[in-house]
Design a protein around this motif. Structure first.
Motif, PDB file in Angstrom:
ATOM      1  N   THR A 159     -14.324   6.221   5.348  1.00 42.38           N
ATOM      2  CA  THR A 159     -14.368   7.268   4.318  1.00 42.38           C
ATOM      3  C   THR A 159     -15.790   7.507   3.845  1.00 42.38           C
ATOM      4  O   THR A 159     -16.224   8.665   3.692  1.00 42.38           O
ATOM      5  CB  THR A 159     -13.482   6.874   3.125  1.00 42.38           C
ATOM      6  OG1 THR A 159     -12.149   6.634   3.585  1.00 42.38           O
ATOM      7  CG2 THR A 159     -13.449   7.981   2.086  1.00 42.38           C
TER       8      THR A 159
ATOM      9  N   ARG B 144      -3.372   3.500   5.951  1.00 41.85           N
ATOM     10  CA  ARG B 144      -4.547   3.757   5.124  1.00 41.85           C
ATOM     11  C   ARG B 144      -5.768   4.034   6.002  1.00 41.85           C
ATOM     12  O   ARG B 144      -6.637   4.841   5.637  1.00 41.85           O
ATOM     13  CB  ARG B 144      -4.804   2.598   4.157  1.00 41.85           C
ATOM     14  CG  ARG B 144      -5.435   1.369   4.789  1.00 41.85           C
ATOM     15  CD  ARG B 144      -5.604   0.214   3.810  1.00 41.85           C
ATOM     16  NE  ARG B 144      -6.210   0.642   2.574  1.00 41.85           N
ATOM     17  CZ  ARG B 144      -5.839   0.178   1.367  1.00 41.85           C
ATOM     18  NH1 ARG B 144      -4.882  -0.733   1.273  1.00 41.85           N
ATOM     19  NH2 ARG B 144      -6.452   0.585   0.291  1.00 41.85           N
TER      20      ARG B 144
ATOM     21  N   TYR C 291      -5.427  -1.890  -6.558  1.00 37.98           N
ATOM     22  CA  TYR C 291      -6.583  -1.105  -6.098  1.00 37.98           C
ATOM     23  C   TYR C 291      -6.199   0.362  -6.036  1.00 37.98           C
ATOM     24  O   TYR C 291      -5.064   0.713  -5.686  1.00 37.98           O
ATOM     25  CB  TYR C 291      -7.021  -1.584  -4.706  1.00 37.98           C
ATOM     26  CG  TYR C 291      -8.156  -0.784  -4.091  1.00 37.98           C
ATOM     27  CD1 TYR C 291      -9.474  -0.991  -4.478  1.00 37.98           C
ATOM     28  CD2 TYR C 291      -7.902   0.166  -3.105  1.00 37.98           C
ATOM     29  CE1 TYR C 291     -10.511  -0.267  -3.898  1.00 37.98           C
ATOM     30  CE2 TYR C 291      -8.924   0.892  -2.523  1.00 37.98           C
ATOM     31  CZ  TYR C 291     -10.227   0.678  -2.931  1.00 37.98           C
ATOM     32  OH  TYR C 291     -11.249   1.396  -2.361  1.00 37.98           O
TER      33      TYR C 291
ATOM     34  N   LYS D 143      -8.575  -2.628   4.232  1.00 34.06           N
ATOM     35  CA  LYS D 143      -9.170  -1.865   3.139  1.00 34.06           C
ATOM     36  C   LYS D 143     -10.660  -1.623   3.401  1.00 34.06           C
ATOM     37  O   LYS D 143     -11.177  -0.525   3.151  1.00 34.06           O
ATOM     38  CB  LYS D 143      -8.980  -2.605   1.813  1.00 34.06           C
ATOM     39  CG  LYS D 143      -9.411  -1.793   0.593  1.00 34.06           C
ATOM     40  CD  LYS D 143      -9.158  -2.539  -0.701  1.00 34.06           C
ATOM     41  CE  LYS D 143     -10.193  -3.635  -0.914  1.00 34.06           C
ATOM     42  NZ  LYS D 143     -10.105  -4.243  -2.258  1.00 34.06           N
TER      43      LYS D 143
ATOM     44  N   ASP E 173      -7.825   3.945  -4.470  1.00 38.56           N
ATOM     45  CA  ASP E 173      -8.891   4.528  -3.662  1.00 38.56           C
ATOM     46  C   ASP E 173      -9.542   5.688  -4.398  1.00 38.56           C
ATOM     47  O   ASP E 173      -8.882   6.467  -5.079  1.00 38.56           O
ATOM     48  CB  ASP E 173      -8.340   5.007  -2.316  1.00 38.56           C
ATOM     49  CG  ASP E 173      -9.436   5.233  -1.294  1.00 38.56           C
ATOM     50  OD1 ASP E 173     -10.107   6.271  -1.366  1.00 38.56           O
ATOM     51  OD2 ASP E 173      -9.615   4.365  -0.422  1.00 38.56           O
TER      52      ASP E 173
ATOM     53  N   LYS F 295     -12.494   2.051   3.846  1.00 29.03           N
ATOM     54  CA  LYS F 295     -13.592   2.458   2.955  1.00 29.03           C
ATOM     55  C   LYS F 295     -14.830   2.830   3.752  1.00 29.03           C
ATOM     56  O   LYS F 295     -15.499   3.818   3.444  1.00 29.03           O
ATOM     57  CB  LYS F 295     -13.916   1.349   1.961  1.00 29.03           C
ATOM     58  CG  LYS F 295     -15.074   1.717   1.031  1.00 29.03           C
ATOM     59  CD  LYS F 295     -15.208   0.801  -0.143  1.00 29.03           C
ATOM     60  CE  LYS F 295     -16.435   1.147  -0.994  1.00 29.03           C
ATOM     61  NZ  LYS F 295     -16.480   2.587  -1.355  1.00 29.03           N
TER      62      LYS F 295
ATOM     63  N   THR G 119       0.847  -1.186   0.000  1.00 26.60           N
ATOM     64  CA  THR G 119       0.000   0.000   0.000  1.00 26.60           C
ATOM     65  C   THR G 119       0.885   1.240   0.000  1.00 26.60           C
ATOM     66  O   THR G 119       1.793   1.360   0.826  1.00 26.60           O
ATOM     67  CB  THR G 119      -0.926   0.017   1.231  1.00 26.60           C
ATOM     68  OG1 THR G 119      -1.830  -1.077   1.137  1.00 26.60           O
ATOM     69  CG2 THR G 119      -1.718   1.314   1.298  1.00 26.60           C
TER      70      THR G 119
END
Length: 508
Positions: free
Chosen positions: A335, A358, A133, A328, A135, A332, A84
């Motif tokens: 967020t 992250r 991936y 992850k 974001d 998400k 990441t």
């Protein structure tokens, strides 16, 4: 984390089984000084874990950015090569703003990795082999990296904020994985002792600790109406009607419940299909119930903010964020909740033994949008008592909560953590070790839950009462009112923050 009255679970917000016991000389891991940092062979998992443990013991946290190149590269060999990368011009450049600089930085990083990893640059398929991936809202990408040269080159890139091997699991042995598979989970139902609740109208059971925090008195002034709590956890049971179709029941009315699933139940990092919003663990259901269960007419436990709205996210399989898909998923969920204008409070009773960048980015994003974020200070057994407040409760952007025992003074619960970054406490453990009654996973059922997990959910509910009473207030206004009305204010304990929350004083 959820602790049933049967205590079948021995792990919670952080796990306590190390790969090798420090008390057994025959299994002692090599000292970090004995590791040759210029060697060509990757370090073993035990060697990497010893470095992690030493850093946590010395500094209270671990950061992949601070380790030698060999350590990061070695971790990737045990992590499916999932790296990441947080990119941006500086540490605060974590939100995508459509700037040309951000786009250029990202493309340059991907191109560099594609070239150094020898994947070529002509076909879409090969590009996807590198870019796992991207974001949508944060300056974060996941890349496939296995070459040490790639790590060295990326570390020289000034537009990279951090790199971490998201696929690396600290807990990797067969024994540890078996324990972790059910970390914090359980579908137990228990008959609640009549000493642990009071029956209130219209026929709900009020948990024994509510009067200790004057929650019942605060209800005369506020019940959470108009406030939305987002619970980031393991999801919501489809079999508990009081958290689904009957969310408006008894004295609870005019509110909504939403369920989302962002967790991908797969070891394959390229997988995108989630396993839905339903709780397959039990922990998320308990936390949602502790915060928002209706003041029902069915003889079951009520939550603190029984007229608040609820948004449940299935973001992880259990409470320990020990894998790429879990990390992850949590990022998400946070967020997504941060982006919603109707969300006021985020409650998260999960975590890890060290920081995950992250998730840090996601929390900072939600914080920048005036969200009040409650996190559990840590739940464990005696093996990890040396740890203080765990991540992400250790962040300054979060409100860290821990649980204490009933009685005079402040004594942490049997499995709770304490430390200088704790902000508030909730009484959640009795002398007989009974914990807090909540709705169970199944229709008509109830259960006991404990640890800093339930303390966090209760605290989020109290905050909803305060914000509902003062709907024009900002996050900082609400947090300040919680602080000045807490038991220890104006003094702050080095282990318990401002102490026990007082719901009545906070809403007055």
């Amino acid at each position: 984390m959820k602790i049933s009255i049967l205590r079948a679970l021995s792990v919670a917000l952080i796990i306590t089984v190390f790969s090798c016991s420090k008390e057994d000389p025959s299994t002692t891991l090599p000292d970090t000084e004995a590791v040759a940092l210029d060697q060509n062979e990757p370090l073993t998992i035990p060697e990497i874990n010893r470095i992690i443990e030493n850093e946590i013991e010395l500094n209270g946290d671990f950061d992949w950015n601070a380790v030698p190149e060999l350590v990061l590269w070695s971790a990737l060999q045990h992590a499916d090569g999932v790296l990441t990368v947080g990119y941006g011009k500086d540490k605060d450049d974590f939100t995508i703003n459509d700037s040309g600089r951000q786009t250029s930085s990202k493309l340059a990083i991907v191109e560099m990795v594609r070239t150094l990893e020898g994947k070529g640059r002509s076909t879409t398929d090969k590009d996807e082999d590198i870019l796992i991936y991207e974001d949508e809202y944060l300056t974060v990408i996941d890349l496939k990296v296995l070459q040490r040269e790639t790590i060295a080159s990326l570390r020289r890139n000034a537009d990279i904020r951090y790199m971490e091997p998201s696929g690396y699991s600290y807990f990797q042995t067969v024994t540890e994985k078996s324990a972790l598979s059910d970390s914090g989970c359980g579908f137990d139902t228990e008959d609640i002792s009549s000493n642990d609740y009071t029956t209130i109208s219209p026929n709900a059971r009020m948990p024994w600790n509510f009067p200790l925090h004057h929650i019942d008195d605060a209800w005369a002034l506020s019940t959470g109406t108009g406030i939305t709590i987002g619970v980031v956890d393991t999801g919501l049971s489809p079999n508990q009607p009081l958290l689904n179709a009957n969310f408006n029941n008894g004295d609870s009315s005019g509110r909504t419940v939403e369920k989302y699933g962002v967790y991908v139940d797969s070891f394959w990092p390229w997988s995108r299909k989630t396993d839905g919003p339903n709780d397959k663990c039990g922990h998320g259901t308990s936390m949602s119930a502790a915060a928002t269960a209706p003041r029902n007419n069915t003889g079951l436990p009520v939550g603190v903010a029984y007229n608040s709205n609820l948004i449940s996210y299935r973001a992880s399989s259990d409470v320990l964020l020990n894998g790429y898909q879990e990390q992850k998923g949590v990022a998400k969920a946070i967020t997504d909740l941060g982006r919603r204008n109707d969300v006021h409070i985020i409650s998260m009773s999960m975590g890890y033994i060290y920081s995950i960048n992250r998730i840090k980015d996601a929390i900072r994003y939600a914080y920048s949008r005036d969200k009040l974020i409650f996190c559990a200070g840590g739940t464990s057994t005696s093996f990890t008592n040396f740890l203080g407040v765990v991540f992400p409760a250790s962040m300054s952007e979060t409100v860290a909560v821990t649980g204490i025992e009933e009685g005079s003074g402040y004594d942490e619960c049997d499995a709770c953590h304490k430390g200088s970054t704790i902000d508030f406490t909730i009484i959640m453990e009795r002398g007989n070790n009974n914990h807090i009654p909540v709705l169970g996973y199944y229709s008509g059922s109830e259960d006991y839950v404990g640890g800093s997990s339930v303390a966090t959910a209760n605290a989020a509910g109290i905050a909803a009462l305060v914000w509902s009473k003062n709907p024009s207030w900002s996050r900082n206004d609400v947090l300040n009112k919680l602080k000045i009305s807490a038991e220890l204010y104006p003094n702050r304990s080095s282990s318990y923050g401002w102490g026990n929350l007082d719901a009545l004083k906070a809403v007055q």
